[in-house]
Design a protein around this motif. Structure first.
Motif, mmCIF file in Angstrom:
data_model
loop_
_atom_site.group_PDB
_atom_site.id
_atom_site.type_symbol
_atom_site.label_atom_id
_atom_site.label_comp_id
_atom_site.label_asym_id
_atom_site.label_seq_id
_atom_site.Cartn_x
_atom_site.Cartn_y
_atom_site.Cartn_z
ATOM 1 N N MET A 48 0.816 -1.126 -0.042
ATOM 2 C CA MET A 48 -0.048 0.028 0.117
ATOM 3 C C MET A 48 0.847 1.264 0.001
ATOM 4 N N THR A 49 0.458 2.155 -0.927
ATOM 5 C CA THR A 49 1.110 3.491 -0.998
ATOM 6 C C THR A 49 0.187 4.511 -0.623
ATOM 7 N N ILE A 50 0.503 5.178 0.519
ATOM 8 C CA ILE A 50 -0.477 6.519 0.819
ATOM 9 C C ILE A 50 0.181 7.609 0.705
ATOM 10 N N TRP A 51 -0.753 8.698 -0.111
ATOM 11 C CA TRP A 51 -0.411 9.890 -0.128
ATOM 12 C C TRP A 51 -1.119 10.743 0.849
ATOM 13 N N ARG A 52 -0.421 11.546 1.771
ATOM 14 C CA ARG A 52 -1.208 12.053 2.745
ATOM 15 C C ARG A 52 -0.729 13.419 3.191
ATOM 16 N N CYS A 59 -4.093 9.898 9.652
ATOM 17 C CA CYS A 59 -3.240 9.216 8.173
ATOM 18 C C CYS A 59 -2.438 8.216 8.862
ATOM 19 N N ASP A 60 -1.491 8.852 9.568
ATOM 20 C CA ASP A 60 -0.485 7.918 10.268
ATOM 21 C C ASP A 60 -1.133 6.747 11.296
ATOM 22 N N HIS A 72 2.211 -3.665 3.733
ATOM 23 C CA HIS A 72 3.652 -3.064 3.823
ATOM 24 C C HIS A 72 3.319 -1.574 3.255
ATOM 25 N N VAL A 73 3.498 -0.712 4.090
ATOM 26 C CA VAL A 73 2.864 0.694 3.739
ATOM 27 C C VAL A 73 4.036 1.593 3.472
ATOM 28 N N THR A 74 3.959 2.190 2.260
ATOM 29 C CA THR A 74 4.692 3.331 2.117
ATOM 30 C C THR A 74 4.071 4.549 2.208
ATOM 31 N N ARG A 75 4.698 5.315 2.916
ATOM 32 C CA ARG A 75 3.807 6.863 3.206
ATOM 33 C C ARG A 75 4.740 7.775 2.404
ATOM 34 N N VAL A 76 3.764 8.858 1.569
ATOM 35 C CA VAL A 76 4.322 9.847 0.747
ATOM 36 C C VAL A 76 3.579 11.095 1.223
ATOM 37 N N ASP A 77 4.677 11.905 1.770
ATOM 38 C CA ASP A 77 3.959 13.374 2.116
ATOM 39 C C ASP A 77 3.603 13.956 0.885
ATOM 40 N N ASP A 78 2.340 14.495 1.054
ATOM 41 C CA ASP A 78 1.583 15.097 -0.149
ATOM 42 C C ASP A 78 0.490 16.031 0.201
ATOM 43 N N ARG A 79 0.804 17.305 0.294
ATOM 44 C CA ARG A 79 -0.293 18.424 0.814
ATOM 45 C C ARG A 79 -1.054 18.250 -0.301
ATOM 46 N N CYS A 97 -9.726 11.433 3.545
ATOM 47 C CA CYS A 97 -8.498 12.061 4.129
ATOM 48 C C CYS A 97 -7.161 11.900 3.854
ATOM 49 N N HIS A 98 -7.007 10.908 2.747
ATOM 50 C CA HIS A 98 -5.786 10.469 2.247
ATOM 51 C C HIS A 98 -6.149 9.667 0.889
ATOM 52 N N LEU A 99 -4.956 9.417 0.084
ATOM 53 C CA LEU A 99 -5.264 8.627 -1.032
ATOM 54 C C LEU A 99 -4.353 7.392 -0.939
#
Length: 164
Positions: A48-52, A59-60, A72-79, A97-99
């Motif tokens: 899972m990739t999360i843009w948040r 989101c965290d 397995h989560v990849t977090r991507v900072d994306d305002r 609240c996130h994608l």
């Protein structure tokens, strides 16, 4: 002459050692870089990739929840995750609240993992699913409780996907 012989021997051994370590170091550097072994060994339906928004605590908490449930989560900072969401087809009135992306599907919002697992196993012809807003009974908020209604979106429009 004896001290010259000893000094020469020490110099030769030192030079050989330096050359040996340098060669060993180059051989180590010639190897392919290590890759993320978790991404290689985790099936696509568990990546899972999360843009948040980086300041969003829910989101965290949701990403932690997904990890606790085997993702397995990849977090991507994306305002601007909301703009990205609309670009991939999430209806503006249905933004979460996130994608996230899992196995080729987009998931908007705090969708329970059971619904995501059903999505990736059934593989309907849709772009993704969304849980609009930030319902207080959703994972990442107070925890899943009660009924949560998610919507499918894609070329055929928007329809209820799950109401459980």
């Amino acid at each position: 002459m004896n001290s010259k012989f000893t000094l020469g021997t020490v110099a030769a051994i030192t030079a050989a050692s330096i050359i040996g370590f340098a060669t060993f170091g180059m051989a180590e550097n010639d190897r392919a870089p290590d890759t993320d072994t978790a991404a290689i060994t985790v099936p696509a339906d568990r990546q899972m990739t999360i843009w948040r928004d980086p300041s969003c605590g829910c989101c965290d908490a949701y990403a932690d929840y997904a990890e606790e449930n085997g993702y397995h989560v990849t977090r991507v900072d994306d305002r601007d995750f909301d703009k990205r969401s609309v670009e991939v087809g999430v209806p503006e009135q249905g933004l979460g609240c996130h994608l996230a992306e899992v196995d080729g599907y987009y998931i908007s919002g705090l969708v329970p993992v059971e619904v995501i697992q059903r999505l990736t196993s059934e593989r309907p012809e849709i772009t993704g699913i969304t849980l609009p807003g930030m319902p207080s009974n959703a994972p990442g908020m107070a925890g899943k409780s009660g009924t949560i209604k998610t919507y499918a979106f894609g070329e055929d429009g928007v329809a209820v996907y799950s109401n459980e």
